[in-house]
Structure formats: structure tokens, C-alpha cells
Design a protein around this motif. Structure first.
Motif, short mmCIF file in Angstrom:
data_model
loop_
_atom_site.label_atom_id
_atom_site.label_comp_id
_atom_site.label_asym_id
_atom_site.label_seq_id
_atom_site.Cartn_x
_atom_site.Cartn_y
_atom_site.Cartn_z
N ASP A 53 -19.45 13.44 18.44
CA ASP A 53 -19.68 13.92 17.07
C ASP A 53 -20.78 13.14 16.35
N SER A 54 -20.57 11.85 16.02
CA SER A 54 -21.59 11.12 15.27
C SER A 54 -22.33 10.08 16.11
N LEU A 55 -22.11 10.08 17.42
CA LEU A 55 -22.76 9.13 18.31
C LEU A 55 -23.18 9.85 19.59
N GLN A 56 -24.40 9.59 20.03
CA GLN A 56 -24.89 10.18 21.27
C GLN A 56 -25.40 9.07 22.18
N ILE A 57 -24.92 9.05 23.41
CA ILE A 57 -25.34 8.05 24.39
C ILE A 57 -26.04 8.79 25.53
N GLU A 58 -27.28 8.41 25.78
CA GLU A 58 -28.08 9.03 26.84
C GLU A 58 -28.30 8.01 27.95
N THR A 59 -28.10 8.43 29.18
CA THR A 59 -28.30 7.56 30.34
C THR A 59 -29.17 8.29 31.35
N ASN A 60 -30.28 7.64 31.76
CA ASN A 60 -31.13 8.28 32.76
C ASN A 60 -30.70 7.86 34.16
N GLU A 61 -31.40 8.35 35.16
CA GLU A 61 -31.03 8.10 36.56
C GLU A 61 -31.16 6.63 36.96
N ASN A 62 -31.95 5.85 36.20
CA ASN A 62 -32.10 4.43 36.49
C ASN A 62 -31.03 3.58 35.81
N GLY A 63 -30.17 4.22 35.02
CA GLY A 63 -29.13 3.48 34.31
C GLY A 63 -29.55 2.99 32.94
N ASP A 64 -30.77 3.33 32.50
CA ASP A 64 -31.23 2.94 31.18
C ASP A 64 -30.46 3.74 30.13
N ILE A 65 -30.08 3.06 29.05
CA ILE A 65 -29.23 3.67 28.04
C ILE A 65 -29.94 3.71 26.70
N THR A 66 -29.82 4.85 26.03
CA THR A 66 -30.30 5.01 24.66
C THR A 66 -29.12 5.47 23.82
#
Length: 140
Positions: A53-66
Motif C-alpha cells: 500500500d504505502s511502501l514499494q520494494i524493488e529488487t533486481n536480478e543482482n539483489g540490489d534493492i530500492t
């Protein structure tokens, strides 16, 4: 007989109008929380998204997190505001660093244009950058 034709035409118009208004009132509730993914065409990576809802966590294939804050401005519109990115991701791409240094406080505005139970199509706009249309896929 003429009255019957007009009555039938009126009923048809009312039925079609009602159906059209139901379609226009699309709800985006199913996109507010859950797991999704998008394919980044620039670096050819799948980016997994978890939205609470109020938080979005993005993870790419290298494990980097935004981590981004989500603010819903209407049922199908929301803003993403940068919160945190793993340092190795920022240092890899100078353009990423420039975006967050110069416009970190300016939200990315997202408008959900349509979708289904499997995906949604969105348009993203950020001041100073070209708008983008893409597809987010739902993970079931």
C-alpha cells in the motif's frame, strides 16, 4: 408497433450505458498490494516489486534493492518517492545517481491506464524527464 420499437431501443441504450459506466469505474484495488514484476528493457533485467500500500520494494536480478514510498492520490493514480537504494546500485550507474541527486524530492507520478488479473499498463511522469508507458505483471 412504433411504440414497441422505441421502447426496445430505449432499453438497449440504457443497458449499454449501464455496462459502459461499469467499465469506466475500473477499480485498481488489486494493484495496491502484492507482488509484481516489470522487465527493464534498458539493462534487460527483471525487477521484482513488492507493494504494501504505502511502501514499494524493488529488487533486481543482482539483489540490489530500492525502497520507495507510495502515496495513492486516487483509485488508479499514485506517486512514488525515493526512500532508499542499496549503495552498490547507485554507484553502478551515474544516471541513476543524477536522477536521485537532482530530483529525489520530486515524486514519480504513475497513472494506471488499464489492466486485468494478470497485468496493468501504466504511464509514469516525472518533472524534467520523458514520460514512460510500460506493463507491470502480477505474480500469483
Amino acid at each position: 408497433m412504433q411504440l414497441l420499437k422505441y421502447l426496445l431501443l430505449f432499453c438497449t441504450v440504457v443497458t449499454v450505458s449501464s455496462f459502459t459506466s461499469i467499465i469506466e469505474e475500473q477499480t485498481c484495488d488489486k494493484y495496491k498490494t502484492g507482488k509484481f514484476y516489470i522487465y527493464n528493457k534498458v539493462n534487460k533485467q527483471r525487477i521484482n516489486i513488492e507493494r504494501r500500500d504505502s511502501l514499494q520494494i524493488e529488487t533486481n536480478e543482482n539483489g540490489d534493492i530500492t525502497v520507495l514510498k507510495v502515496k495513492w492520490t486516487s483509485d488508479c493514480d499514485y506517486e512514488l518517492l525515493f526512500n532508499y537504494m542499496t549503495p552498490k546500485e547507485v554507484s553502478k550507474d551515474k544516471n541513476v545517481q543524477r536522477i536521485f541527486d537532482s530530483n529525489g524530492a520530486i515524486p514519480l507520478q504513475i497513472k494506471i491506464l488499464g489492466g486485468s488479473d494478470r497485468y496493468y499498463v501504466f504511464e509514469a511522469v516525472k518533472q524534467g524527464f520523458q514520460s514512460l508507458r510500460d506493463t507491470v505483471w502480477l505474480i500469483k
